[in-house]
Write a protein that holds these residues in place. Structure first.
Motif, PDB file in Angstrom:
ATOM      1  N   CYS A   1       0.856  -1.182   0.000  1.00 29.60           N
ATOM      2  CA  CYS A   1       0.000   0.000   0.000  1.00 29.60           C
ATOM      3  C   CYS A   1       0.896   1.237   0.000  1.00 29.60           C
ATOM      4  CB  CYS A   1      -0.910  -0.001   1.224  1.00 29.60           C
ATOM      5  SG  CYS A   1      -1.898   1.503   1.360  1.00 29.60           S
TER       6      CYS A   1
ATOM      7  N   CYS B   1       0.152   3.485   3.564  1.00 27.94           N
ATOM      8  CA  CYS B   1       0.579   3.071   4.904  1.00 27.94           C
ATOM      9  C   CYS B   1       1.811   2.174   4.874  1.00 27.94           C
ATOM     10  CB  CYS B   1      -0.571   2.413   5.658  1.00 27.94           C
ATOM     11  SG  CYS B   1      -1.235   0.932   4.903  1.00 27.94           S
TER      12      CYS B   1
ATOM     13  N   HIS C   1      -7.133  -0.790  -0.164  1.00 27.89           N
ATOM     14  CA  HIS C   1      -6.628  -1.453   1.039  1.00 27.89           C
ATOM     15  C   HIS C   1      -7.791  -1.551   2.024  1.00 27.89           C
ATOM     16  CE1 HIS C   1      -3.134  -1.759   4.162  1.00 27.89           C
ATOM     17  NE2 HIS C   1      -3.802  -2.892   3.995  1.00 27.89           N
TER      18      HIS C   1
ATOM     19  N   CYS D   1      -5.863   0.777   5.617  1.00 28.31           N
ATOM     20  CA  CYS D   1      -6.147   2.213   5.675  1.00 28.31           C
ATOM     21  C   CYS D   1      -7.389   2.603   4.879  1.00 28.31           C
ATOM     22  CB  CYS D   1      -4.933   3.006   5.195  1.00 28.31           C
ATOM     23  SG  CYS D   1      -4.543   2.756   3.450  1.00 28.31           S
TER      24      CYS D   1
END
Ligand SMILES: [Zn+2]
Length: 109
Positions: free
Chosen positions: A6, A9, A58, A62
């Motif tokens: 991701c 994050c 995601h 997040c």
């Protein structure tokens, strides 16, 4: 198993943490466009054996959307980047060209 990092994050998330969102970098057509353009925008998608640009969320992390460049035949991931970009980063395109000499994409060749 598909694992994507991701870009927000930094987590290496496996596919059970992600939700697919289809093809990335679609050219959008709306009211006022021709019937053929609007039809293709709604229903026509690339399904290559090879390099593909996709949208992922995601979902169990997040929650943000991002893009991924990967090979559908080998599952090699070339990179992920924020969904707010209109074209893949130059670093990602360079990695794809290094792995697949001669490769080009319709808008970034
Ligand atoms: Zn995330």
């Amino acid at each position: 198993m598909l694992i994507l990092r991701c870009p927000y994050c930094g987590v290496d998330a496996d596919e059970t943490e992600l939700a697919p969102g289809g093809e990335a970098h679609l050219k959008r057509f709306g009211p006022g466009s021709g019937d053929d353009d609007f039809h293709d925008y709604l229903f026509t998608r690339e399904n290559p054996r090879g390099v593909h640009f996709e949208r992922w969320r995601h979902a169990h992390g997040c929650g943000k959307w991002f893009h991924a460049a990967r090979a559908t035949d080998t599952l090699q991931v070339f990179g992920t980047y924020p969904a707010q970009t209109s074209e893949p980063p130059k670093e990602v395109l360079a990695l794809i060209r290094a792995a697949r000499p001669g490769w080009s994409w319709r808008e970034f060749a």
